[in-house]
Write an enzyme that holds these catalytic residues in place. Structure first.
Site, mmCIF file in Angstrom:
data_model
loop_
_atom_site.group_PDB
_atom_site.id
_atom_site.type_symbol
_atom_site.label_atom_id
_atom_site.label_comp_id
_atom_site.label_asym_id
_atom_site.label_seq_id
_atom_site.Cartn_x
_atom_site.Cartn_y
_atom_site.Cartn_z
ATOM 1 N N MET A 7 15.793 24.170 -18.661
ATOM 2 C CA MET A 7 16.631 23.869 -19.427
ATOM 3 C C MET A 7 16.570 23.703 -21.172
ATOM 4 S SD MET A 7 17.368 19.770 -19.063
ATOM 5 C CE MET A 7 17.331 20.122 -17.302
ATOM 6 N N ASP A 29 12.402 12.052 -13.728
ATOM 7 C CA ASP A 29 11.887 13.322 -13.313
ATOM 8 C C ASP A 29 10.396 13.333 -13.248
ATOM 9 O OD1 ASP A 29 12.260 15.917 -12.229
ATOM 10 O OD2 ASP A 29 12.528 16.979 -13.977
ATOM 11 N N LYS A 82 10.306 21.309 -29.137
ATOM 12 C CA LYS A 82 11.343 21.615 -27.963
ATOM 13 C C LYS A 82 12.875 21.575 -28.382
ATOM 14 C CE LYS A 82 12.442 19.554 -23.341
ATOM 15 N NZ LYS A 82 11.844 18.615 -22.517
#
Length: 350
Positions: A18, A123, A36
């Site tokens: 993503m 996650d 990022k």
């Protein structure tokens, strides 16, 4: 995205999913950093969550944020660049129990500090952590992180199959740190087995009937295997807190590494894995024996008037890090025997 001139690009994106991650060189501080970026769209809010989470954390085992870049369309995080392999790599497969325990302890330490900051990662999985060239494990990718509290909920499944807790498969999820504990257990199992049992790969996963941590190619202590297995409990309330698991791992990593200095007047004794016991006697007034069991220094014998920091010593007492053993009744005053007991505090060497 336009960055300050201090940052020089080093190549193409090194990660996908993503978000995009680009390597840069920080000319001012002469270090490699990672940028990022999440492009415009429905995932843009996630970098805001990651940013908030990372700014709250200061951990040796969590990637560090250095700077933030913004434009009209997106937000980027300039963060620590982690060289090395992630835990999916067979190059990091543990060859022995000590290597395994050290890595899993680092992961537990990082998650513990994440939770102490009031953040749920959501996650945790083998490719969201790397081991750098110094052997330090770093957790990254907080794109799914949320702060604890009444707003910590979502609709629909968000996570990674095989590592997601069973409760994440419900239509509406009120999630807690226990989801990270389950993912920690699954990641620890994958790291040791180089795979996952079939039950965990189903959607939703099924409960394990036996403890797979007892069947690794190397033997880990039963207490550790049990703590890790409890992390995979299907009822969130039955999972231990990650700090509890960290302490169990730490206990066994430091086994046989403690040392105590015992000073009795002009005489001094060392207790450790080679010299485990000492017995101290003061005439007919009392006697005490202490033994090192690999984890702590324990009173194994006590007769007469014997005191541990002014309280009567009992068989089974664990001696604290620094204490005074007194032999003789209080009416003897300064004529009683006073023995100092100082225990070293070994740390885990990575």
């Amino acid at each position: 995205m336009q960055l300050p001139r201090r940052y020089n690009p080093l190549g193409k994106a090194i990660d996908g999913g993503m978000s995009s991650v680009f390597p840069f060189h920080d000319q001012y501080l002469d270090r490699k950093v990672a940028l990022k970026i999440i492009p415009p769209g429905p995932n843009a809010r996630r970098i805001q969550d990651e940013l908030q989470a990372l700014f709250k954390l200061r951990s040796k085992h969590v990637v560090q944020v250095y700077d933030v870049a913004r434009d009209a369309f997106s937000i980027g995080i300039i963060q620590e660049f982690i060289e090395g392999d992630d835990l999916f790599s067979d190059d990091l497969a543990p060859a022995d129990a000590e290597t395994y325990l050290k890595t899993v302890w680092q992961l537990a330490s990082g998650i513990s500090e994440i939770h102490e900051a009031g953040v749920i990662h959501r996650d945790i999985k083998p490719n969201n952590m790397k081991v750098d060239h110094e052997g330090i494990l770093k957790i990254f990718d907080f794109g799914l992180a949320r702060h604890e509290g009444t707003q910590a909920a979502t609709i629909g499944f968000v996570g990674t199959h095989g590592f997601a807790a069973p409760e994440l498969y419900a239509n509406t999820v009120q999630f807690t740190p226990a989801v990270d504990v389950f993912a920690f257990g699954a990641t620890s199992l994958f790291y040791g087995m180089r795979g996952l049992p079939n039950e965990l790969t189903l959607r939703p996963p099924q409960a394990l009937q036996t403890n797979p941590f007892l069947g690794l190619s190397f033997q880990i202590p039963d207490e550790v295997a049990e703590a890790l297995f409890r992390c995979l409990s299907f009822e969130a309330a039955k999972r231990p807190g990650i700090s509890e698991v960290k302490l169990v791992l730490e206990k066994h990593l430091l086994s046989e590494k403690h040392r105590a200095l015992v000073v009795n007047g002009p005489k001094a004794y060392y207790l450790d894995h080679e010299n485990r016991s000492v017995s101290l006697t003061y005439g007919k007034h009392g006697a005490i024996s202490v033994r090192y069991d690999g984890f702590s220094f324990v009173v194994v014998g006590a007769e007469g008037s014997v005191f541990l920091n002014n309280s009567p010593a009992q068989v089974g007492d664990n001696l604290p890090g620094a204490c005074v053993l007194t032999i003789g009744p209080p009416e003897l005053g300064s004529k009683r025997a006073y023995v100092t007991f100082d225990i070293s505090n070994p740390g885990i060497v990575l």
